[in-house]
Design a protein around this motif. Sequence first.
Motif, PDB file in Angstrom:
ATOM      1  N   ALA A 146      27.964 -32.804  20.305  1.00 52.53           N
ATOM      2  CA  ALA A 146      27.425 -34.140  20.586  1.00 52.53           C
ATOM      3  C   ALA A 146      27.876 -35.143  19.526  1.00 52.53           C
ATOM      4  O   ALA A 146      28.344 -36.239  19.850  1.00 52.53           O
ATOM      5  CB  ALA A 146      25.903 -34.075  20.652  1.00 52.53           C
ATOM      6  N   CYS A 147      27.735 -34.770  18.260  1.00 50.99           N
ATOM      7  CA  CYS A 147      28.149 -35.679  17.187  1.00 50.99           C
ATOM      8  C   CYS A 147      29.670 -35.803  17.146  1.00 50.99           C
ATOM      9  O   CYS A 147      30.209 -36.883  16.859  1.00 50.99           O
ATOM     10  CB  CYS A 147      27.613 -35.189  15.842  1.00 50.99           C
ATOM     11  N   GLY A 148      30.364 -34.705  17.444  1.00 47.96           N
ATOM     12  CA  GLY A 148      31.813 -34.759  17.524  1.00 47.96           C
ATOM     13  C   GLY A 148      32.271 -35.711  18.615  1.00 47.96           C
ATOM     14  O   GLY A 148      33.263 -36.434  18.453  1.00 47.96           O
ATOM     15  N   LEU A 173      35.710 -29.891  15.679  1.00 47.70           N
ATOM     16  CA  LEU A 173      36.004 -29.009  14.551  1.00 47.70           C
ATOM     17  C   LEU A 173      35.529 -29.626  13.240  1.00 47.70           C
ATOM     18  O   LEU A 173      34.920 -28.942  12.405  1.00 47.70           O
ATOM     19  CB  LEU A 173      37.501 -28.735  14.480  1.00 47.70           C
ATOM     20  N   ILE A 174      35.776 -30.903  13.048  1.00 51.17           N
ATOM     21  CA  ILE A 174      35.345 -31.586  11.830  1.00 51.17           C
ATOM     22  C   ILE A 174      33.838 -31.481  11.656  1.00 51.17           C
ATOM     23  O   ILE A 174      33.333 -31.191  10.577  1.00 51.17           O
ATOM     24  CB  ILE A 174      35.791 -33.069  11.862  1.00 51.17           C
ATOM     25  N   TRP A 175      33.116 -31.688  12.762  1.00 51.49           N
ATOM     26  CA  TRP A 175      31.654 -31.670  12.635  1.00 51.49           C
ATOM     27  C   TRP A 175      31.123 -30.267  12.364  1.00 51.49           C
ATOM     28  O   TRP A 175      30.218 -30.082  11.544  1.00 51.49           O
ATOM     29  CB  TRP A 175      30.997 -32.268  13.880  1.00 51.49           C
ATOM     30  N   GLN A 176      31.673 -29.277  13.042  1.00 50.36           N
ATOM     31  CA  GLN A 176      31.198 -27.913  12.815  1.00 50.36           C
ATOM     32  C   GLN A 176      31.554 -27.438  11.404  1.00 50.36           C
ATOM     33  O   GLN A 176      30.756 -26.762  10.751  1.00 50.36           O
ATOM     34  CB  GLN A 176      31.794 -26.963  13.857  1.00 50.36           C
ATOM     35  N   LEU A 177      32.729 -27.809  10.921  1.00 50.82           N
ATOM     36  CA  LEU A 177      33.099 -27.469   9.548  1.00 50.82           C
ATOM     37  C   LEU A 177      32.180 -28.169   8.549  1.00 50.82           C
ATOM     38  O   LEU A 177      31.919 -27.644   7.458  1.00 50.82           O
ATOM     39  CB  LEU A 177      34.552 -27.859   9.281  1.00 50.82           C
ATOM     40  N   ARG A 206      41.453 -37.561   5.998  1.00 50.69           N
ATOM     41  CA  ARG A 206      42.893 -37.506   6.209  1.00 50.69           C
ATOM     42  C   ARG A 206      43.208 -37.130   7.661  1.00 50.69           C
ATOM     43  O   ARG A 206      44.084 -37.708   8.300  1.00 50.69           O
ATOM     44  CB  ARG A 206      43.525 -36.503   5.258  1.00 50.69           C
ATOM     45  N   ALA A 207      42.460 -36.143   8.186  1.00 52.59           N
ATOM     46  CA  ALA A 207      42.694 -35.711   9.570  1.00 52.59           C
ATOM     47  C   ALA A 207      42.367 -36.827  10.558  1.00 52.59           C
ATOM     48  O   ALA A 207      43.098 -37.026  11.549  1.00 52.59           O
ATOM     49  CB  ALA A 207      41.834 -34.479   9.871  1.00 52.59           C
ATOM     50  N   ILE A 208      41.289 -37.566  10.300  1.00 50.89           N
ATOM     51  CA  ILE A 208      40.919 -38.678  11.187  1.00 50.89           C
ATOM     52  C   ILE A 208      41.994 -39.768  11.142  1.00 50.89           C
ATOM     53  O   ILE A 208      42.413 -40.301  12.177  1.00 50.89           O
ATOM     54  CB  ILE A 208      39.547 -39.255  10.785  1.00 50.89           C
TER      55      ILE A 208
END
Length: 211
Positions: A146-148, A173-177, A206-208
Amino acid sequence: MQEKPPRPGTDKSVARRQPAQQRSRERLDRILEVAQQLIAEKGSEHVKMSEIAELAEISIGSLYQYFPDKRAIVRTLAELYAAESRRCVREAFEAVQSKAQLLDAFAALVDQYYEIVIDKPVMRDISSALRSDKELMNIEIAESRACGALLAAAIRRVMPRVDSKRVNALAFLIWQLGEETMRLAVAHKRGEGALLVDAYKRMSLRAIEEA
């Protein structure tokens, strides 16, 4: 005939009764308040339903009318925290209109979440409880999705040419990490934990930016 309390585990992870009247709602709020207090002091593994009932000043039978077991209480608290977290994320990203604003908003959310987790032991305990229970872990995964999705929507708004599927996967992936990073960070001393959170934040930014 008075309803007998269910045996532990007989009605998994759901509140048995949804209170309709003000008095019942207040009792439910009191139960959750007491549960949070005890979990913060002792950890969820060491809290007993009888302790919650005693401190909430209700009978054990009344407690079981709301929650069939302690796991259901943990689930309810986790869902309440998740809803509040999602609200904060939505508000932070709604105002984003540029890449710079997006990066600033994400960085602020990471710092804010780390401070909250540090200041509230009950959140750390519930996070660990979710991770150790496969069914309850679905709450965390759903929240990361949801937040992702909110993050992905903000990325697409400021970078409309990105590949949507790729961005959706990246944001999830960013949010779960982030959840995993917070668990790792609070398991270490404050200085080392802060360095871990900062490293996660820099990698994610950086990924964003390169999405």
